[in-house]
Design a protein around this motif. Structure first.
Motif, mmCIF file in Angstrom:
data_model
loop_
_atom_site.group_PDB
_atom_site.id
_atom_site.type_symbol
_atom_site.label_atom_id
_atom_site.label_comp_id
_atom_site.label_asym_id
_atom_site.label_seq_id
_atom_site.Cartn_x
_atom_site.Cartn_y
_atom_site.Cartn_z
ATOM 1 N N ASP A 1 142.039 94.730 51.612
ATOM 2 C CA ASP A 1 143.417 94.913 52.058
ATOM 3 C C ASP A 1 144.360 94.504 50.924
ATOM 4 O O ASP A 1 144.428 93.337 50.551
ATOM 5 C CB ASP A 1 143.678 94.065 53.303
ATOM 6 C CG ASP A 1 144.990 94.431 53.981
ATOM 7 O OD1 ASP A 1 145.862 95.031 53.315
ATOM 8 O OD2 ASP A 1 145.141 94.120 55.185
ATOM 9 N N ARG A 2 145.084 95.471 50.391
ATOM 10 C CA ARG A 2 145.918 95.230 49.206
ATOM 11 C C ARG A 2 147.336 94.783 49.569
ATOM 12 O O ARG A 2 148.118 94.444 48.686
ATOM 13 C CB ARG A 2 146.029 96.512 48.361
ATOM 14 C CG ARG A 2 144.735 97.251 48.137
ATOM 15 C CD ARG A 2 143.702 96.422 47.434
ATOM 16 N NE ARG A 2 142.468 97.181 47.215
ATOM 17 C CZ ARG A 2 141.345 96.657 46.803
ATOM 18 N NH1 ARG A 2 141.265 95.349 46.566
ATOM 19 N NH2 ARG A 2 140.261 97.401 46.643
ATOM 20 N N ARG A 3 147.690 94.773 50.853
ATOM 21 C CA ARG A 3 149.086 94.567 51.239
ATOM 22 C C ARG A 3 149.615 93.192 50.848
ATOM 23 O O ARG A 3 150.763 93.071 50.385
ATOM 24 C CB ARG A 3 149.242 94.789 52.745
ATOM 25 C CG ARG A 3 149.037 96.249 53.150
ATOM 26 C CD ARG A 3 149.102 96.416 54.655
ATOM 27 N NE ARG A 3 147.980 95.729 55.314
ATOM 28 C CZ ARG A 3 147.838 95.642 56.638
ATOM 29 N NH1 ARG A 3 148.748 96.195 57.428
ATOM 30 N NH2 ARG A 3 146.796 95.016 57.156
ATOM 31 N N GLY B 1 153.626 95.020 35.976
ATOM 32 C CA GLY B 1 152.253 95.222 35.519
ATOM 33 C C GLY B 1 151.255 95.174 36.657
ATOM 34 O O GLY B 1 150.318 95.975 36.726
ATOM 35 N N SER B 2 151.437 94.240 37.577
ATOM 36 C CA SER B 2 150.510 94.120 38.705
ATOM 37 C C SER B 2 150.711 95.238 39.715
ATOM 38 O O SER B 2 149.739 95.758 40.273
ATOM 39 C CB SER B 2 150.691 92.755 39.374
ATOM 40 O OG SER B 2 152.041 92.536 39.723
ATOM 41 N N CYS B 3 151.967 95.637 39.948
ATOM 42 C CA CYS B 3 152.224 96.708 40.919
ATOM 43 C C CYS B 3 151.656 98.038 40.449
ATOM 44 O O CYS B 3 151.203 98.845 41.263
ATOM 45 C CB CYS B 3 153.722 96.833 41.175
ATOM 46 S SG CYS B 3 154.390 95.529 42.243
ATOM 47 N N PHE B 4 151.684 98.287 39.140
ATOM 48 C CA PHE B 4 151.101 99.523 38.621
ATOM 49 C C PHE B 4 149.613 99.589 38.952
ATOM 50 O O PHE B 4 149.122 100.581 39.496
ATOM 51 C CB PHE B 4 151.308 99.595 37.105
ATOM 52 C CG PHE B 4 150.747 100.835 36.466
ATOM 53 C CD1 PHE B 4 151.476 102.001 36.443
ATOM 54 C CD2 PHE B 4 149.478 100.830 35.894
ATOM 55 C CE1 PHE B 4 150.950 103.162 35.860
ATOM 56 C CE2 PHE B 4 148.950 101.961 35.309
ATOM 57 C CZ PHE B 4 149.687 103.134 35.286
ATOM 58 N N ALA B 5 148.896 98.515 38.636
ATOM 59 C CA ALA B 5 147.456 98.499 38.900
ATOM 60 C C ALA B 5 147.161 98.526 40.393
ATOM 61 O O ALA B 5 146.262 99.250 40.857
ATOM 62 C CB ALA B 5 146.830 97.256 38.262
ATOM 63 N N LEU B 6 147.902 97.759 41.175
ATOM 64 C CA LEU B 6 147.640 97.673 42.613
ATOM 65 C C LEU B 6 147.944 98.979 43.334
ATOM 66 O O LEU B 6 147.207 99.382 44.240
ATOM 67 C CB LEU B 6 148.476 96.544 43.214
ATOM 68 C CG LEU B 6 147.958 95.123 43.008
ATOM 69 C CD1 LEU B 6 149.026 94.104 43.383
ATOM 70 C CD2 LEU B 6 146.701 94.899 43.849
ATOM 71 N N SER B 7 149.035 99.653 42.952
ATOM 72 C CA SER B 7 149.383 100.893 43.637
ATOM 73 C C SER B 7 148.364 101.988 43.351
ATOM 74 O O SER B 7 148.052 102.810 44.235
ATOM 75 C CB SER B 7 150.793 101.348 43.248
ATOM 76 O OG SER B 7 150.923 101.485 41.843
ATOM 77 N N LEU B 8 147.806 102.021 42.144
ATOM 78 C CA LEU B 8 146.748 103.001 41.853
ATOM 79 C C LEU B 8 145.457 102.645 42.590
ATOM 80 O O LEU B 8 144.754 103.523 43.104
ATOM 81 C CB LEU B 8 146.490 103.062 40.348
ATOM 82 C CG LEU B 8 147.420 103.968 39.535
ATOM 83 C CD1 LEU B 8 147.017 103.963 38.072
ATOM 84 C CD2 LEU B 8 147.426 105.391 40.071
ATOM 85 N N THR B 9 145.129 101.349 42.651
ATOM 86 C CA THR B 9 143.950 100.916 43.396
ATOM 87 C C THR B 9 144.092 101.268 44.869
ATOM 88 O O THR B 9 143.146 101.747 45.507
ATOM 89 C CB THR B 9 143.746 99.395 43.240
ATOM 90 O OG1 THR B 9 143.624 99.084 41.852
ATOM 91 C CG2 THR B 9 142.498 98.932 43.974
ATOM 92 N N LEU B 10 145.270 101.048 45.428
ATOM 93 C CA LEU B 10 145.550 101.419 46.817
ATOM 94 C C LEU B 10 145.310 102.903 47.050
ATOM 95 O O LEU B 10 144.716 103.305 48.062
ATOM 96 C CB LEU B 10 146.995 101.058 47.152
ATOM 97 C CG LEU B 10 147.515 101.500 48.522
ATOM 98 C CD1 LEU B 10 146.871 100.671 49.617
ATOM 99 C CD2 LEU B 10 149.034 101.371 48.576
#
Length: 401
Positions: A278-280, A317-326
């Motif tokens: 869960d990435r939220r 930087g973290s949102c870029f990686a997390l949004s692609l992972t999501l």
């Protein structure tokens, strides 16, 4: 068959550190054409007469190229070919940098941005395939290195562009010096490019896309807005601090600082999220970090400016990686997930490219960047509300519609 597999494994082993160098060289080439502009924009505008909206095209158009090529990749990719695409992309970036050494008009500078953006778009779309074949058992590590090199290249260009410009006493040299990086990338690609195994042409079939999926559009919009602060920071942060009395080198170092924290985020977030599907929660934390930075820029830009920029950098930087992972989490099949990611990045980069144009328009309309930072802060708050919808239990149902 076993002999063929052994040969491929041996080829991958021989790639080794040379392959990593190629990955780094490709990544470093993808952001200087954007980040070298901001610290020199005051000089560029004085020399060319570009307004803030016209200057925003130097960031908007390359990012739009990234989005449009990603959308067209399912149709163009098979015809272009990986090796020709990489060489063509590096040549386009190198030619644009060489052109920037010679030009002296705003329209020529904008045209060079389109040329460079096309080269970046091609490489950025094709490089995951290179990583997948060269490092089949170390994809996350190689992708992390690629992401870090991409961000490091952008930060280095922001810091060094005004230094080069001051040394040669020409802003054109600060923009065109990155030709050397493109030449190094071409040399390394020629020495150690991945082997393409000839395969029989597949039967002609319809290209799968996600233009009819509501969840795909939501993910694409989310990706575009959650990362929209990056292009605005690259375009306007140095200009903002130049107007507050900072030097070109000092304002460029702020982008360098932002980049350092982007790299830290890109390397640490995959480790932090690996145990939770869960990435939220992590997305909300990183959005709040980003929001804190924008609030600082609005309320106290000259107090703790480094802290605000560091917070924005880590959040972006973290949102870029997390949004692609999501995005990849939504589909279990790797091929389908990859096509979904291409769609999300395509639409998302178009949105991300429009954001600095809007923030530049606000600057022209209000006479201050404060309204621009408020818009970015409001966008982050909106994305916090959207984040709660991405429950892992709903992925299958959302993608089946």
């Amino acid at each position: 068959m076993s002999h063929s597999l052994a040969a491929e494994a041996e080829g991958a082993a021989r790639t080794g550190w040379v392959g990593l160098l190629v990955i780094v060289a490709l990544g470093i080439n993808l952001r200087p054409i954007l980040t070298s502009i901001g610290p020199l924009l005051t000089d560029i505008r004085e020399a060319t007469g570009l307004g803030f909206q016209g200057a925003s095209m130097l960031t908007v158009l390359p990012v739009l190229c990234m989005g449009l090529f990603a959308l067209a990749l399912p149709w163009i990719g098979p015809r272009l070919g990986e090796s020709r695409g990489m060489v063509g992309g590096l040549l386009a970036i190198g030619a644009a940098c060489f052109w920037r050494l010679l030009l002296d008009s705003g329209m020529a500078l904008i045209a060079s941005a389109v040329l460079a953006g096309t080269g970046v778009a091609i490489i950025q779309a094709l490089i995951p395939g290179v990583i997948k074949r060269w490092f089949p058992h170390k994809v996350p590590s190689a992708m992390g290195l690629y992401s870090a090199s991409l961000m490091a290249g952008g930060g280095s260009a922001a810091v060094l562009a005004p230094v080069v410009s001051e040394h040669f006493q020409r802003w054109q040299d600060g923009l065109g010096a990155w030709l050397l990086l493109a030449l190094v990338g071409l040399l390394l690609w020629a020495v150690a490019r991945p082997r393409e195994t000839p395969v029989a042409a597949p039967a002609r079939q319809a290209v799968q896309h996600y233009f009819g999926s509501r969840r795909a559009w939501l993910l694409a919009t989310y990706f575009g807005l959650i990362n929209g602060g990056y292009t605005s920071m690259v375009a306007w942060l140095p200009v903002y601090y130049r107007q507050l009395g900072w030097s070109a080198q000092g304002s460029g170092r702020l982008i360098g600082l932002m980049t350092i924290f982007q790299v830290i985020a890109a390397l640490t977030i995959p480790l932090l999220i690996r145990r939770s599907p869960d990435r939220r929660g992590w997305l909300c934390v990183c959005l709040l970090i980003q929001l804190a930075g924008f609030v600082g820029l609005i309320c106290a830009p000259l107090n703790l400016s480094g802290v605000w920029v560091a917070l924005i950098g880590y959040g972006l930087g973290s949102c870029f990686a997390l949004s692609l992972t999501l995005t990849l989490d939504h589909l279990p099949d790797a091929g389908a997930a990859g096509r979904l990611a291409a769609f999300v990045q395509g639409i998302g980069f178009i949105i991300t490219g429009v954001v600095p144009y809007v923030t530049g328009w606000l600057r022209d309309s209000t006479g201050s960047f404060q309204a621009s930072w408020v818009l970015l802060a409001v966008s982050v708050v909106m994305m916090l509300g959207v984040t709660v919808r991405f429950s892992p239990k709903g992925y299958t149902r959302a993608m089946a519609r």
